[in-house]
Design an enzyme around this catalytic site. Structure first.
Site, short mmCIF file in Angstrom:
data_model
loop_
_atom_site.label_atom_id
_atom_site.label_comp_id
_atom_site.label_asym_id
_atom_site.label_seq_id
_atom_site.Cartn_x
_atom_site.Cartn_y
_atom_site.Cartn_z
N LYS A 22 0.83 -1.21 0.00
CA LYS A 22 0.00 0.00 0.00
C LYS A 22 0.86 1.26 0.00
CE LYS A 22 -1.55 1.94 3.80
NZ LYS A 22 -1.57 3.42 3.90
N ASN A 23 1.86 1.29 0.90
CA ASN A 23 2.66 2.51 1.06
C ASN A 23 3.48 2.83 -0.17
OD1 ASN A 23 1.66 2.95 3.61
ND2 ASN A 23 3.41 2.05 4.67
N ARG A 96 -3.63 11.24 4.15
CA ARG A 96 -2.46 12.12 4.17
C ARG A 96 -1.59 11.98 2.93
NH1 ARG A 96 -0.72 14.79 8.48
NH2 ARG A 96 1.39 14.70 7.65
N CYS A 120 -3.45 13.87 12.47
CA CYS A 120 -3.31 12.43 12.34
C CYS A 120 -3.41 11.82 13.72
CB CYS A 120 -1.96 12.09 11.70
SG CYS A 120 -1.64 10.32 11.60
N ARG A 125 3.05 14.49 12.45
CA ARG A 125 3.53 14.23 11.10
C ARG A 125 3.44 15.47 10.22
NH1 ARG A 125 1.92 8.28 9.02
NH2 ARG A 125 -0.24 8.89 9.23
N PRO A 126 4.10 16.56 10.59
CA PRO A 126 3.99 17.79 9.80
C PRO A 126 4.62 17.65 8.43
CG PRO A 126 5.76 17.98 11.42
CD PRO A 126 5.04 16.69 11.72
N VAL A 127 4.18 18.53 7.51
CA VAL A 127 4.69 18.49 6.14
C VAL A 127 5.76 19.56 5.92
CG1 VAL A 127 2.57 17.48 5.22
CG2 VAL A 127 2.81 19.98 5.35
N LEU A 129 8.96 19.46 6.18
CA LEU A 129 10.11 18.99 5.40
C LEU A 129 9.77 18.92 3.91
CD1 LEU A 129 11.68 16.14 7.58
CD2 LEU A 129 12.25 18.57 7.51
N ASP A 310 5.27 0.47 12.00
CA ASP A 310 3.99 -0.05 11.53
C ASP A 310 3.74 -1.50 11.97
OD1 ASP A 310 3.24 2.29 10.37
OD2 ASP A 310 3.59 1.67 8.31
N ILE A 332 9.30 6.59 16.70
CA ILE A 332 8.93 7.23 15.43
C ILE A 332 7.73 8.16 15.60
CG2 ILE A 332 8.38 6.84 13.02
CD1 ILE A 332 11.10 5.71 13.88
N ARG A 402 -8.33 0.15 4.72
CA ARG A 402 -7.37 1.07 4.10
C ARG A 402 -6.07 0.37 3.75
NH1 ARG A 402 -5.45 4.91 7.69
NH2 ARG A 402 -4.30 5.61 5.87
#
Length: 428
Positions: A22-23, A96, A120, A125-127, A129, A310, A332, A402
């Site tokens: 999936k990822n 996301r 989340c 988990r900011p964007v 970067l 995960d 993490i 999902r």
């Protein structure tokens, strides 16, 4: 909402085929925006997330066709023209990873307007970067009313980018944006996950020039355009690890076909320490546990090739029945112990102190009604239910849909007593 009911105690015997990751699939789908020629993805998982991203890509101008070929499920994505560079909030907020259309849209059209993805349940988990990398490539970024407005009318330019910490999403997003940039881009402190390698392999098949994927330094030499290609999605290492722990939890012997042991070596090492017999070849892993109680093992999550965050919830479920006490440290995501209260409802003895959980193994778990809080937490409850006495009912299983394809079917084929109770009351 659908529920999944499990009557515990059945040993698992048989084979479980591992689906495409999936990822990886959702980032490969986003790569289709970079070319006006078709991208054919084989070994495609059929999941809520991939279907959702397909709807978003269709809105942007991509023709999405799902078929079943000689090699199984495949998806052909063709974006001859970008008809919209807007990814609205009502779509992006639902997943996301859909934020990663920003880079390809910007690289191909020179502009994009994409909603910020929002919060989340397992961490911020900011964007930041992602946006700093795009700015380093020459984009002008403005934030207004919850949207990212990105412009690069003269195209993106190669740059030196060094991440302050390892980020899979930011590494993937930078790859997607930089393959059409002028000059050379160097990504330092890059993530090394197999999904990064898979994305780079696909982009190279499309005509990109990416070197070093799988190491912490990636070099990208920009090209003027990309062409169509056919690419097989890498097997899902999280699904692999999840079913490996399901076999260890329930006992029996299960062969995971289409799995790559090298991608889950940290987990397999841990399972051997717990007392599970593990054997593997190039494309399968066989796990066997016959009777003996599992041994407790301490665990710390780390970026790849360390133990995957995960798989942490699933391993905690496993340790809930192990002999002794184990300490699980999460490095993490800050909120990734949300499954603990639900495992406790089944009789697990777990205490949490900050980023550390102490799991004292019990003799038995007992079935109960539990609630899924996120994708990986929900499947940890299924694993626990496989070994619990009586019936466990997992509510809110849309999280599972999902990321896990045909979960009840795959476990049921190996002897698990598992069924889905649909919202309308029907069972399957």
């Amino acid at each position: 909402m659908d529920r999944i009911a499990i009557v515990g105690g059945a040993r698992l015997e048989g084979e479980i085929p591992i689906s495409g990751a999936k990822n990886s699939a959702i980032k490969l789908m986003a790569a289709s925006l970079l070319s006006d020629q078709p991208l054919r993805l084989t070994n495609m998982p059929r999941l809520a997330d991939t279907r959702f991203l397909g709807r978003l890509l269709s809105r942007l101008g991509t023709q999405v066709t799902e078929t079943t070929g000689a090699d199984g499920p495949e998806t052909v994505l063709h974006a001859p023209e970008i008809i919209s560079a807007l990814a609205p909030y009502d779509l992006v907020r639902q997943m996301r990873a859909s934020f990663n259309v920003l880079g390809p849209l910007l690289a191909r059209t020179g502009h994009a307007k994409v909603s910020l993805p929002g919060g989340c349940s397992i961490g911020a988990r900011p964007v930041d970067l992602h946006l700093k990398a795009l700015e380093a490539l020459g984009a002008r970024i403005d934030l207004h009313e919850g949207y990212v407005y990105a412009q690069a009318p003269r195209g993106l330019q190669g740059a030196e980018i060094e991440f302050p910490f390892v980020s899979v999403g930011a590494t993937e997003h930078t790859l997607l944006a930089s393959v059409l940039a002028s000059g050379v881009t160097v990504i330092r402190n890059a993530a090394r996950e197999p999904e990064i390698v898979d994305l780079a392999d696909c982009l190279n098949a499309m005509g990109a020039k990416v070197e070093g994927a799988g190491t912490d330094v990636i070099h990208v030499t920009g090209v003027a355009s990309l062409h169509g290609a056919t690419h097989a999605v890498v097997p899902d290492r999280i699904e692999t690890g999840t079913y490996a722990m399901a076999a260890a939890m329930a006992g029996g012997e299960v062969k995971l076909t289409g799995a790559r042991a090298v991608h889950v070596s940290a987990l397999l090492d841990m399972l051997v320490k717990t007392g599970v017999d593990v054997a593997h070849d190039a494309d399968s892993i066989t796990l066997k546990r016959n009777g003996a109680r599992l041994k407790s093992v301490d665990l710390t999550t780390d970026p790849y090739p360390g133990f995957a965050t995960d798989l942490q919830a699933q391993f905690m479920a496993l340790m809930s029945l192990a002999d002794g006490e184990s300490v699980i440290r999460e490095t993490i995501f800050e909120n990734r112990f949300m499954h603990v209260p639900e495992l406790s409802r089944l009789g697990a003895d777990i205490s949490v102190h900050g980023a550390e959980a102490r799991v004292r193994g019990v003799e038995a778990l007992t079935g109960a009604q539990v609630m899924a809080t996120d994708l990986r937490a929900s499947v940890s409850l299924v694993i626990a239910g496989l070994a619990a006495k009586g019936e466990t009912v997992v509510n809110r299983v849309y999280h599972l849909d999902r990321g896990f394809e045909r979960l009840e079917e795959k476990l049921g084929a190996c002897g698990a007593n598992i069924r889905r109770i649909r919202e309308d009351g029907e069972e399957s």
